[in-house]
Write a protein that holds these residues in place. Structure first.
Motif, short mmCIF file in Angstrom:
data_model
loop_
_atom_site.label_atom_id
_atom_site.label_comp_id
_atom_site.label_asym_id
_atom_site.label_seq_id
_atom_site.Cartn_x
_atom_site.Cartn_y
_atom_site.Cartn_z
N PRO A 158 0.83 -0.96 -0.03
CA PRO A 158 0.14 -0.25 0.13
C PRO A 158 0.91 1.20 0.23
CG PRO A 158 -0.61 -1.28 2.05
CD PRO A 158 0.71 -1.97 1.11
N ALA A 159 0.22 2.48 -0.35
CA ALA A 159 1.09 3.57 -0.43
C ALA A 159 1.54 3.81 0.77
CB ALA A 159 0.17 4.64 -1.19
N HIS A 160 1.19 3.42 2.00
CA HIS A 160 1.88 4.44 3.17
C HIS A 160 2.84 3.11 3.67
CE1 HIS A 160 -0.70 1.07 4.49
NE2 HIS A 160 -0.13 0.59 5.47
N PRO B 38 -12.97 11.70 2.89
CA PRO B 38 -14.27 12.34 2.14
C PRO B 38 -14.99 11.29 1.34
CG PRO B 38 -12.06 14.28 1.56
CD PRO B 38 -11.55 12.85 2.21
N ALA B 39 -14.49 10.57 0.95
CA ALA B 39 -15.43 9.94 -0.59
C ALA B 39 -16.48 9.63 0.14
CB ALA B 39 -14.87 9.22 -1.33
N ARG B 40 -15.43 8.74 1.79
CA ARG B 40 -16.00 7.38 2.82
C ARG B 40 -17.15 8.16 3.27
NH1 ARG B 40 -12.49 6.06 -0.21
NH2 ARG B 40 -12.04 3.31 -0.44
N LEU B 41 -17.06 9.32 3.68
CA LEU B 41 -18.33 10.28 4.40
C LEU B 41 -19.19 10.42 4.02
CD1 LEU B 41 -16.17 12.72 6.58
CD2 LEU B 41 -17.01 11.50 7.24
N ALA B 42 -19.03 10.99 2.03
CA ALA B 42 -19.93 11.00 1.66
C ALA B 42 -21.40 9.37 1.53
CB ALA B 42 -19.75 11.30 -0.05
N ALA C 99 8.82 -3.92 -4.40
CA ALA C 99 7.14 -4.66 -4.65
C ALA C 99 6.46 -3.17 -5.57
CB ALA C 99 6.44 -4.25 -2.88
N ARG C 100 5.04 -4.15 -6.09
CA ARG C 100 4.90 -2.56 -6.34
C ARG C 100 3.97 -1.60 -6.10
NH1 ARG C 100 -0.25 -2.53 -8.29
NH2 ARG C 100 -0.95 -1.65 -10.92
N VAL C 101 4.00 -0.66 -6.04
CA VAL C 101 3.55 0.43 -4.60
C VAL C 101 2.08 0.28 -5.16
CG1 VAL C 101 3.38 2.42 -3.16
CG2 VAL C 101 5.42 0.54 -3.83
N SER C 102 1.03 0.24 -4.00
CA SER C 102 -0.21 0.85 -5.28
C SER C 102 -0.31 2.32 -5.15
CB SER C 102 -1.21 0.69 -3.96
OG SER C 102 -1.53 -1.25 -3.67
N ALA C 103 -1.50 3.16 -5.68
CA ALA C 103 -1.92 4.69 -5.35
C ALA C 103 -2.26 4.68 -4.17
CB ALA C 103 -2.68 4.92 -6.45
N SER C 104 -2.86 3.66 -3.25
CA SER C 104 -3.92 4.67 -2.27
C SER C 104 -2.88 3.06 -0.54
CB SER C 104 -5.59 3.95 -2.37
OG SER C 104 -6.02 4.49 -3.37
N ALA C 105 -3.62 3.81 0.11
CA ALA C 105 -3.52 2.90 1.49
C ALA C 105 -3.65 2.14 1.81
CB ALA C 105 -3.40 4.62 2.82
N TYR C 106 -3.07 1.90 3.38
CA TYR C 106 -4.47 0.50 3.86
C TYR C 106 -4.60 -0.68 2.57
CZ TYR C 106 -2.53 3.71 7.16
OH TYR C 106 -2.28 4.59 8.07
N PRO D 109 -12.15 4.97 7.40
CA PRO D 109 -10.07 4.42 7.42
C PRO D 109 -9.71 3.09 6.79
CG PRO D 109 -10.66 2.90 9.26
CD PRO D 109 -11.43 3.19 8.64
N GLU D 110 -10.29 3.04 5.43
CA GLU D 110 -9.81 2.05 5.01
C GLU D 110 -8.68 2.49 3.90
OE1 GLU D 110 -12.72 0.04 2.71
OE2 GLU D 110 -13.48 0.82 1.20
N ALA D 111 -8.51 4.01 2.90
CA ALA D 111 -7.87 4.68 2.53
C ALA D 111 -6.78 5.92 2.93
CB ALA D 111 -8.69 5.11 1.90
N GLY D 112 -6.84 5.41 4.32
CA GLY D 112 -5.75 7.04 4.85
C GLY D 112 -7.39 8.12 4.71
N PRO D 113 -6.70 9.49 4.64
CA PRO D 113 -7.15 10.77 5.51
C PRO D 113 -6.98 11.08 3.98
CG PRO D 113 -5.20 10.63 6.21
CD PRO D 113 -5.04 9.21 5.62
N ALA D 114 -6.73 10.64 2.84
CA ALA D 114 -6.78 11.08 1.42
C ALA D 114 -8.12 10.48 1.16
CB ALA D 114 -6.45 10.38 0.13
#
Length: 897
Positions: A808-810, A875-879, A819-826, A867-872
């Protein structure tokens, strides 16, 4: 309140002073809470803003100022002003009832008529209004003015009473208040004309305060006033003139409440009185204590030790023997009767005495005498027993707060089926017309505690977002479709029986607990037993509790509802013994694992033997799970990735630094073929003994860590050692480099550092070596994983070994070369890595698309997704959560309609 008003009128009509007092004091508490809480918007705002933070002098002063302003505004509103006047009249009548309770006498007709009028104004009954002669009126009692009708009912009629701990859970009696008044006079003799103000700390203060004030009057004090307050609220807001007069006259204030634990509430109220102008030596605290009196700094404490409570006289052997002989059929003729010592299971739990009768011509008769509470608060035990025959012990007598029942022995653990049958029978016998727990805002019902569990997910915005987004989910998911008076204490140790017959040994206390946790939902009772059974190492039976109830009743308990009930039981329930931190974390994680597995994996076929499409090795912490809730929990994207792997024939294998028991939980919940725990120190295959790969365990590290009081060792880890430093604010952190290095050098271990812990590993241990050993045990030696996902240095070798290693990105920079690092965390990063393996996003094809969740599950999943994608990704998950909350609310409105 409307129902309490009818009960009050009935008790007064029957001349039952104690019950009338309990009803009147309960109405007073509910009314004052409504006027000072639910109807005070500024006060509720301050409470939300302070939730979870330590109060400061400034915040307390601000809250008090807002409270006084709100009360002043309430006095100007016609409906609220009428309610305030009605409450003052009720307080006067409650004081007169308290005097009758302490010094029994014929019920005065004038008092009966006052109570009838006050009750009628709330419950809407037509009232006769006879002209009352002035001579029938107390010299201190002003002529009553009508306090309003329909407006009063709108303001107060729906308020709900809170059970008082003092006369419901604690074994306190009115005589204890008279004794406290006597001890106060002995400790500080005062002139009879000196004004005294008794301040009761609600809830119990609504009951204890009037009794203490009546005892002081009966002792000769001629100027005694009373009032109540909750900690954090302005003291006697709206009564500034009275307080000014009291200060000018050099009056004294007496604060009274339940037996305290720390005394914090008492200290807060006493300090608030000083803020209103009273000197510290003018404020005394009068309180019964179970152990030592609390240290309240400059304030005088007049204490009544538990050995001097009246209940000790009532449970003396001679008194108990007399009760049994006159109330149990045939007992008067028994030659001998043995009375055992009175014991209590814990704080706020009633006393219990074993009694054995020895008839002249028969076997011994085992009985038990228990304290159950006063008046109608105590009668509930016998009333419930009468409608639950065969499921609870037979009640033989109830007198003066003491209950005599038959004792049934047995040491066979209760079965899941028997417990489910008890809950189903109780639901039928003690059905309620409505689930009113949604009204109990601020009073710790199960739904509110469930909402608070998710507050950490909102970070600094928790005070605003939790009431808007978490509480509605919890409230709707815990709302009972068929409400009833729950048991509330259903852990495995609260049953006794043999030969296939069990009885519930305490069947009335949990529904009126001093811990609040109000619920009308059978899931709450069932989860109490399930959590208890799982803690005893009986997870299979724990799962059967829910299934057994559903078979008996036909009522489905949804996965989200079941998960929430278990989470709150783990955190706040009344188990047989308290769970330590590690056990609570594990039990909470199991509840979420079960929910996610049911939603995402329940419809998948059981995997066959062999590698299938290939082995996929997954780290847990930071990849499949995160820990913002205080325990490790998965999320929708993490579980969707796991589902997609399984649905397409891949065989996931966890490789984690977590302990073997925690790994076993996940393999059991997710249907996995096996895994590697403790960084490769031990291999687990279901149904087989653990396979250790380390040449030593973590005993040496644990022994060293135990020498430091602020170091805490994970009790579940065995072959490695997981050590945390407990900070003064309660947080757990990893060790500093110097401490970790010293322990590692002394024990010959190496360290893996984390945010909340530092792990110490034996030499030669590694995840890749562990996975190789696991694959050999699975019959596929030499296989290379087709996929691996990890986020820490301990995963580096594993990621290099796999055909496709992802992170993951973090993840730290050192993993980027392997490793292949993803654009998103967690978990969002895990899902992107799985998408690279499958060629489409998890859930993006008919084979791996999950079933559509019901609105309740969708809402809980949206909470877990925050929390599954970190702070970034927040907003989408709150929506998405907002949308799910709206859908759940719409479903609830349709259901209630």
């Amino acid at each position: 309140m409307a129902e309490l008003a009818g009960c009050l009128a009935g008790a007064a009509r029957d001349g039952e002073a104690l019950d009338a007092f309990l009803y009147a004091a309960g109405m007073l508490q509910a009314a004052e809470d409504r006027l000072a809480g639910s109807w005070t918007v500024p006060r509720r705002l301050v409470r939300h803003l302070q939730d979870g933070a330590a109060p400061t002098a400034g915040s307390r002063a601000g809250a008090a100022a807002l409270e006084r302003a709100a009360v002043a505004l309430a006095g100007r509103a016609p409906a609220l002003g009428a309610a305030v006047r009605w409450v003052r009249l009720l307080a006067g009548a409650t004081d007169d009832l308290a005097a009758l309770v302490l010094r029994p006498a014929p019920f005065p007709s004038a008092l009966y008529r006052r109570l009838e009028r006050l009750a009628g104004q709330v419950d809407g009954r037509p009232q006769e209004r006879p002209v009352e002669r002035a001579t029938e009126r107390s010299a201190e009692q002003p002529a009553e003015r009508p306090a309003g009708g329909a407006g009063l009912r709108r303001v107060l009629g729906s308020a709900v009473r809170r059970p008082p701990s003092c006369f419901c859970s604690f074994d306190q009696y009115p005589a204890d208040l008279a004794e406290l008044a006597r001890r106060f006079d002995a400790a500080r003799p005062l002139p009879a004309d000196l004004p005294l103000l008794v301040v009761g700390v609600r809830t119990s203060g609504s009951y204890l305060g009037p009794l203490l004030a009546a005892a002081l009057r009966q002792a000769g004090h001629r100027a005694v006033a009373g009032g109540t307050v909750r900690p954090g609220q302005a003291v006697l807001a709206g009564r500034e003139r009275e307080l000014a007069w009291l200060l000018a006259a050099g009056g004294q204030v007496l604060v009274v409440d339940d037996p305290p634990v720390t005394g914090r509430s008492l200290l807060e109220v006493a300090t608030g009185l000083c803020a209103r102008g009273f000197a510290a030596d003018a404020v005394s605290v009068l309180v019964a204590v179970e152990r030592e009196p609390p240290d309240l700094g400059p304030f005088r404490v007049v204490a009544l030790p538990e050995r001097d409570w009246q209940v000790r006289e009532l449970v003396s052997p001679s008194t108990v023997e007399a009760l049994v002989r006159r109330s149990v059929p045939g007992a008067a003729a028994w030659p001998r009767l043995e009375v055992g010592p009175a014991v209590s299971p814990g704080r706020g739990l009633h006393l219990s005495l074993p009694v054995t009768g020895h008839p002249a011509d028969g076997p011994p008769v085992p009985l038990r005498v228990e304290t159950v509470g006063l008046g109608h608060l105590g009668r509930r035990a016998a009333e419930y027993a009468a409608v639950l025959p065969g499921l609870v012990p037979e009640v033989l007598a109830l007198e003066g707060g003491l209950m005599v029942r038959r004792e049934q022995g047995g040491d066979t653990p209760v079965s899941a089926e028997a417990a489910a049958r008890y809950v189903a029978a109780r639901q039928r016998a003690l059905a309620l017309g409505a689930d009113r727990t949604a009204r109990l805002v601020g009073r710790g019902p199960v739904w509110e505690e469930a909402g608070r569990l998710f507050a950490p997910l909102f970070g600094r915005w928790a005070a605003v977002l939790r009431p808007l987004l978490a509480d509605p989910v919890a409230r709707e998911l815990t709302r009972a479709a068929r409400p009833y008076v729950v048991d509330g204490r259903t852990s495995a140790g609260r049953w006794t029986g043999r030969d296939g017959r069990w009885v519930k040994t305490d069947w009335a206390e949990g529904a009126f607990s001093h811990l609040d946790l109000a619920s009308c939902d059978p899931a709450w009772d069932l989860a109490g037993l399930a959590v208890s059974l799982a803690a005893l190492g009986r997870p299979g039976e724990a799962a059967e509790v829910r299934a057994g109830y559903e078979r008996l009743t036909g009522e489905r308990i949804g996965a989200a509802r079941w998960c929430l009930a278990q989470l709150v039981q783990v955190r706040h329930g009344s188990g047989d013994r308290p769970l330590d931190r590690a056990a609570r974390r594990r039990a909470s994680a199991r509840a979420v694992q079960g929910f996610l597995a049911e939603e995402y994996l329940g419809d998948l076929p059981t995997p066959g033997a062999g590698p299938g499409a290939g082995w996929c090795v997954l780290d847990l912490d930071g990849v499949v799970e995160t820990d913002p809730l205080g325990f490790p929990a998965g999320s929708p994207l993490g579980m969707l990735a796991l589902r997609a792997l399984r649905a397409h024939g891949f065989r996931p294998l966890p490789a984690t630094g977590r302990s073997l028991p925690e790994l076993q939980d996940r393999c059991r919940a997710y249907g996995l073929a096996g895994g590697v725990a403790e960084y490769g120190a031990v291999v687990h295959l279901p149904g087989r003994a653990p396979l250790p790969l380390a040449d030593r365990d973590g005993a040496a590290v644990r022994a060293l860590a135990a020498r430091s009081a602020d170091l805490e060792v994970d009790p579940l880890a065995r072959w490695t050692a997981r050590v945390s430093r407990r900070q003064p604010d309660g947080r757990r952190t990893g060790l500093d480099g110097r401490t970790a290095g010293r322990i590692a050098a002394a024990t010959g271990t190496r360290t893996v550092r984390g945010e909340q812990q530092t792990d110490f590993l034996p030499p030669g241990v590694g995840k890749a070596a562990g996975v190789r050993a696991l694959l050999a045990e699975l019959g596929d030696p030499g296989a290379v994983p087709v996929f691996a996902a990890g986020d820490g240095p301990a995963d580096l070798e594993l990621l290099r070994w796999a055909e496709l290693g992802t992170a993951p990105a973090h993840s730290p920079a050192e993993l980027r070369s392997a490793a292949r690092v993803s654009a998103s965390a967690y978990q969002a990063g895990l899902a992107q890595g799985v998408a690279a393996l499958l060629g489409h996003r998890p859930g993006g094809c008919p084979s791996c698309r999950p079933p559509r969740p019901d609105p309740g599950s969708r809402a809980l999943l949206a909470l877990l997704a925050l929390p599954e994608a970190g702070p970034a990704g927040l907003p989408a998950r709150l929506a998405e959560l907002s949308s799910a909350v709206g859908g759940l609310a719409l479903r609830g409105e349709r259901g209630r309609g």
